[in-house]
Design a protein around this motif. Structure first.
Motif, PDB file in Angstrom:
ATOM      1  N   ASP A 183      -2.188  15.802   1.617  1.00  0.00           N
ATOM      2  CA  ASP A 183      -1.566  15.930   2.931  1.00  0.00           C
ATOM      3  C   ASP A 183      -0.897  14.610   3.323  1.00  0.00           C
ATOM      4  O   ASP A 183      -1.559  13.575   3.432  1.00  0.00           O
ATOM      5  N   PRO A 184       0.416  14.597   3.553  1.00  0.00           N
ATOM      6  CA  PRO A 184       1.086  13.330   3.914  1.00  0.00           C
ATOM      7  C   PRO A 184       0.636  12.777   5.266  1.00  0.00           C
ATOM      8  O   PRO A 184       0.797  11.573   5.516  1.00  0.00           O
ATOM      9  N   ASN A 185       0.069  13.618   6.137  1.00  0.00           N
ATOM     10  CA  ASN A 185      -0.305  13.149   7.472  1.00  0.00           C
ATOM     11  C   ASN A 185      -1.471  12.169   7.458  1.00  0.00           C
ATOM     12  O   ASN A 185      -1.703  11.481   8.452  1.00  0.00           O
ATOM     13  N   ARG A 186      -2.219  12.104   6.367  1.00  0.00           N
ATOM     14  CA  ARG A 186      -3.330  11.161   6.287  1.00  0.00           C
ATOM     15  C   ARG A 186      -2.934   9.851   5.607  1.00  0.00           C
ATOM     16  O   ARG A 186      -3.774   8.989   5.392  1.00  0.00           O
ATOM     17  N   ILE A 187      -1.650   9.698   5.298  1.00  0.00           N
ATOM     18  CA  ILE A 187      -1.161   8.515   4.591  1.00  0.00           C
ATOM     19  C   ILE A 187      -0.409   7.616   5.562  1.00  0.00           C
ATOM     20  O   ILE A 187       0.345   8.088   6.418  1.00  0.00           O
ATOM     21  N   ARG A 188      -0.616   6.308   5.430  1.00  0.00           N
ATOM     22  CA  ARG A 188       0.171   5.310   6.147  1.00  0.00           C
ATOM     23  C   ARG A 188       0.655   4.279   5.129  1.00  0.00           C
ATOM     24  O   ARG A 188      -0.157   3.676   4.419  1.00  0.00           O
ATOM     25  N   ASN A 189       1.945   4.102   5.066  1.00  0.00           N
ATOM     26  CA  ASN A 189       2.547   3.116   4.161  1.00  0.00           C
ATOM     27  C   ASN A 189       3.011   1.923   4.986  1.00  0.00           C
ATOM     28  O   ASN A 189       3.884   2.061   5.853  1.00  0.00           O
ATOM     29  N   VAL A 190       2.440   0.746   4.723  1.00  0.00           N
ATOM     30  CA  VAL A 190       2.670  -0.424   5.562  1.00  0.00           C
ATOM     31  C   VAL A 190       2.941  -1.631   4.676  1.00  0.00           C
ATOM     32  O   VAL A 190       2.265  -1.840   3.662  1.00  0.00           O
ATOM     33  N   ALA A 191       3.919  -2.438   5.061  1.00  0.00           N
ATOM     34  CA  ALA A 191       4.204  -3.713   4.405  1.00  0.00           C
ATOM     35  C   ALA A 191       3.742  -4.846   5.306  1.00  0.00           C
ATOM     36  O   ALA A 191       3.862  -4.763   6.537  1.00  0.00           O
ATOM     37  N   VAL A 192       3.204  -5.891   4.703  1.00  0.00           N
ATOM     38  CA  VAL A 192       2.814  -7.097   5.436  1.00  0.00           C
ATOM     39  C   VAL A 192       3.883  -8.146   5.161  1.00  0.00           C
ATOM     40  O   VAL A 192       4.067  -8.581   4.017  1.00  0.00           O
ATOM     41  N   ILE A 193       4.623  -8.535   6.204  1.00  0.00           N
ATOM     42  CA  ILE A 193       5.747  -9.451   6.055  1.00  0.00           C
ATOM     43  C   ILE A 193       5.526 -10.659   6.955  1.00  0.00           C
ATOM     44  O   ILE A 193       4.908 -10.557   8.014  1.00  0.00           O
ATOM     45  N   ALA A 194       6.027 -11.801   6.517  1.00  0.00           N
ATOM     46  CA  ALA A 194       5.844 -13.019   7.306  1.00  0.00           C
ATOM     47  C   ALA A 194       6.613 -14.149   6.663  1.00  0.00           C
ATOM     48  O   ALA A 194       7.126 -14.039   5.538  1.00  0.00           O
ATOM     49  N   HIS A 195       6.673 -15.260   7.376  1.00  0.00           N
ATOM     50  CA  HIS A 195       7.176 -16.509   6.827  1.00  0.00           C
ATOM     51  C   HIS A 195       6.142 -17.072   5.866  1.00  0.00           C
ATOM     52  O   HIS A 195       4.967 -16.707   5.888  1.00  0.00           O
TER      53      HIS A 195
ATOM     54  N   GLU B  20       6.771   2.931   5.965  1.00  0.00           N
ATOM     55  CA  GLU B  20       7.250   3.360   7.288  1.00  0.00           C
ATOM     56  C   GLU B  20       6.940   2.340   8.378  1.00  0.00           C
ATOM     57  O   GLU B  20       7.490   2.450   9.480  1.00  0.00           O
ATOM     58  N   GLY B  21       6.062   1.403   8.103  1.00  0.00           N
ATOM     59  CA  GLY B  21       5.699   0.414   9.102  1.00  0.00           C
ATOM     60  C   GLY B  21       5.547  -0.957   8.490  1.00  0.00           C
ATOM     61  O   GLY B  21       5.499  -1.113   7.261  1.00  0.00           O
ATOM     62  N   ALA B  22       5.485  -1.973   9.351  1.00  0.00           N
ATOM     63  CA  ALA B  22       5.364  -3.348   8.879  1.00  0.00           C
ATOM     64  C   ALA B  22       4.495  -4.130   9.854  1.00  0.00           C
ATOM     65  O   ALA B  22       4.649  -4.016  11.075  1.00  0.00           O
ATOM     66  N   VAL B  23       3.571  -4.914   9.296  1.00  0.00           N
ATOM     67  CA  VAL B  23       2.783  -5.847  10.080  1.00  0.00           C
ATOM     68  C   VAL B  23       3.466  -7.206   9.971  1.00  0.00           C
ATOM     69  O   VAL B  23       3.485  -7.816   8.903  1.00  0.00           O
TER      70      VAL B  23
END
Length: 688
Positions: free
Chosen positions: A62-74, A150-153
């Motif tokens: 089920d795609p609804n239980r997945i979160r794809n997140v990148a951690v970006i920073a200097h 889909e998201g980024a910290v």
């Protein structure tokens, strides 16, 4: 079709049984992981158990239980340390600090060079986390992974605030419509106050507004881009990754039961949308990463855009060309893998929205599409920023060539460079004349890492100094400009500004550093060619107390030739072993790069001249022996410690008529033309 389905159902049932008896998964080599076959099914496998297993499989896809997140920073703002704490929070075993920095050079230098993907579980959700590099030279690693999430910290140092690379990575995240979460890190420092955090938050908000002001809604690779108002409504969290906690409100010492990353994990699940993908559509995946395994061959990693993939499915690779979509290769899925924590585990199936790795195809690479055999549509690829500098790699033709390395020929050097360009899209390799190759990249650090890896693999080669890649538009010569942020003590400001004025830098802003007494921050733009080799000069001028950060800004009008940024060199005209007797007489001439006992040859650079012109010297001269003097008197000579060049310092130091000789054991500087008479005839040729 029954065979793979039964295998998938039985594998899922067996995993659920084993997970109930064991809370952790031991790290296993993918090719050694046992797989259940159809003939191993027990007789008690009933229809009820099969239905339950099918339901579990459907829920796991089920795609609804997945979160794809990148951690970006200097750079140095705490991304990799934050990833360690998130892994520990979710029960993963961390063998050492900065566990995701798996490359030896990453652990040695304390920087992230390549993007890494891992998966963690939190409250019945699966979080695919992508750790990205923070240095501007490795911006291509950030660009190629933003399409998977889909998201980024966005991690920002609460003391330093947003810097040059923060702007770069944030621009990429907003361009592809990622939902951001702002994490102010290092709030436990004494100089960080709530007022300082409010100030940094305002600076980041202004950065968001300036970069994401389009307000347009778009669709790319099956993802909906959110408008700028949604992106501006970002949550703010306060954290100390070193101490392992994050909080939704400002605090410097949270309660004991709140010293964890729960607030950040909950914010990711709440704010980052699940992937918008269809399980019923045919399988498609854009390859974003590639690595090679000795047993499995080529391992392709990417985000499943649509459909479901299972072990044994027939797939093929596609790529877009000017004439249409071209089929690369057809095969079947041999292995499906997923990194969970710090371990790689095998899986039997994966659905749309998940980030997985697969083995089975030998030709597709980054930017290509892997799909079911009935699909003939390629997914759009990520556009990368163009390279800004180039260097020429050629065969080592010095008199000392072949003594240290094992890979000496132009063919082996070319094969190695082409293999690197296949896994790193930010590097372009163009063949040149007489076993030479032009390598284009983002910066001297990126190409320096490539040279260091080749040196450790046993290559010998000669490398030219970096050259800036210019553009001509409407008859106007354009050059790459970089945004530079410098933080130094007040007594070093004048020295730094004078040095950068010779390098065509222009000051944009200057002011005190908040929370640091006696420190000044300079913001400026400078041509890329002016910054080549300046980092070592900057460290020397500021006595190691300054910080300099840079990131590519844009192409702008050529600012004219640089001032005098380097003195001449001492060039050897003797072949043999360098003696302390000869170096004693050369010390007043300048700064030496060599020590007694090293080998020298005609045209080798042995030091920096105290004047602006080159000087030919003989560093192998020995004392003439008579019945009065003895050779043992040389042992009492005291020489000033030499300046031994590292690879990065050599790349920034050499001029256009010089080369760097790279071997597994030694880094030497030399003239392009070893013969002194040849150098005299070429002396009047203008330098780049």
């Amino acid at each position: 079709m029954a065979g793979p389905l039964i295998r998938s159902l039985w594998s899922t049932t067996r995993k659920s049984l084993s997970s109930s008896s064991s809370s952790s998964t031991a790290p296993l080599r993918p090719f050694l992981y046992p797989r259940a076959h159809a003939y191993s099914l027990p007789r008690c496998f009933s229809a009820v158990a099969g239905a339950a297993a099918a339901a579990d499989t459907a829920s796991s896809l089920d795609p609804n239980r997945i979160r794809n997140v990148a951690v970006i920073a200097h750079v140095d703002h705490g991304k990799t340390t934050l990833m360690d704490r998130l892994l520990r929070q979710c029960g993963a075993e961390i063998p050492h600090e900065r566990a995701l920095d798996s490359i030896s050079l990453e652990r040695e230098r304390g920087i992230t060079i390549a993007s890494k993907v891992t998966s963690i579980s939190w409250k019945e959700n699966e979080l695919n986390m992508v750790d990205t590099p923070g240095h501007a030279d490795f911006g291509g690693e950030v660009e190629r992974v933003v399409g998977m999430v889909e998201g980024a910290v966005l991690v920002v140092d609460a003391g330093e605030g947003p810097l040059a690379q923060t702007k770069f990575v944030l621009a990429k995240a907003l361009k592809y419509g990622l939902r951001p979460i702002l994490l102010l890190n290092k709030v436990d420092r004494p100089s960080v106050t709530e007022e300082r955090c409010d100030e940094v938050e305002s600076l980041v908000f202004d950065l968001f507004a300036n970069l994401g002001a389009t307000g347009a809604r778009n669709i790319w690779n099956g993802k909906t881009f959110h408008d700028s108002e949604e992106q501006l409504d970002f949550p703010v969290l306060y954290a100390s990754a070193k101490e392992g906690w994050a909080s939704s409100t400002f605090t410097k010492s949270p309660p004991f039961d709140a010293r964890n990353m729960s607030d950040l994990l909950d914010a990711i699940i709440r704010r980052v949308p699940p992937p918008t993908a269809s399980l019923d559509s045919p399988f498609q995946m854009l390859v974003s990463m590639m690595e090679k395994d000795f047993y499995l061959g080529r391992i392709l990693t990417g985000r499943v855009s649509s459909g479901v993939i299972r072990v044994g499915d027939r797939i093929h690779g596609l790529r877009s060309t000017d004439s249409g979509v071209e089929k690369i290769e057809e095969g079947k899925v041999l292995k499906l893998m997923k990194k969970k924590g710090t371990s790689i585990v095998l899986i039997d199936s994966a659905g749309a929205g998940d980030i997985i790795s697969m083995a089975g195809l030998t030709s597709p690479s980054i930017g290509h599409t892997v799909a079911n055999v009935e699909v003939m549509t390629a997914l759009p690829t990520v556009e990368l920023d163009p390279p800004t500098i180039s260097m020429t790699f050629s065969v080592n033709d010095s008199p000392l060539a072949g003594r240290d390395g094992t890979h000496l020929t132009g063919g082996k050097i070319g094969d190695r460079l082409l293999a690197e360009a296949e896994t790193n899209l930010a590097i372009n390799v163009l063949p040149g004349l007489s076993d030479s190759f032009e390598v284009q990249g983002r910066g001297e650090l990126q190409l320096g890492i490539l040279i260091e890896n080749m040196r450790r693999e046993g290559f010998e080669l000669s490398v030219s100094p970096p050259k800036v890649m210019y553009k001509i538009e409407n008859g106007v010569k354009l050059e790459p400009l970089e945004e530079v942020t410098i933080e130094v003590n007040e007594e070093h400001v004048g020295l730094v500004m004078e040095a950068l004025s010779h390098r065509r830098a222009e000051i944009n802003d200057m002011g005190p550093v908040a929370g640091s007494e006696g420190r000044t921050r300079l913001s400026m733009t400078c041509p890329s060619r002016g910054l080549v080799g300046y980092r070592s000069v900057f460290s020397s001028d500021t006595r190691g107390t300054g910080f300099m950060h840079r990131a590519f800004l844009k192409y702008a009008k050529y600012r004219g030739p640089l001032g005098n940024v380097r003195k001449g060199v001492l060039v050897s005209v003797g072949h043999g072993t360098i003696t302390s007797y000869a170096l004693l007489s050369l010390e007043p001439r300048g700064t030496l790069f060599v020590t007694p006992g090293m080998e020298s040859y005609d045209g080798m650079i042995v030091g920096e001249h105290s004047r602006d012109t080159d000087l030919d010297v003989n560093p192998v001269r020995t004392k003439e022996l008579t019945n009065v003097r003895a050779a043992s008197k040389d042992e009492t000579l005291k020489l000033t410690p030499p300046r031994l060049m590292t690879l990065e310092e050599g790349i920034g130091y050499v001029a256009s008529d010089e080369l760097i000789e790279v071997t597994p054991k030694v880094i030497r500087l030399r003239k392009k033309y070893l013969d002194a008479n040849k150098r005299k005839t070429m002396r009047n040729k203008p330098k780049d």
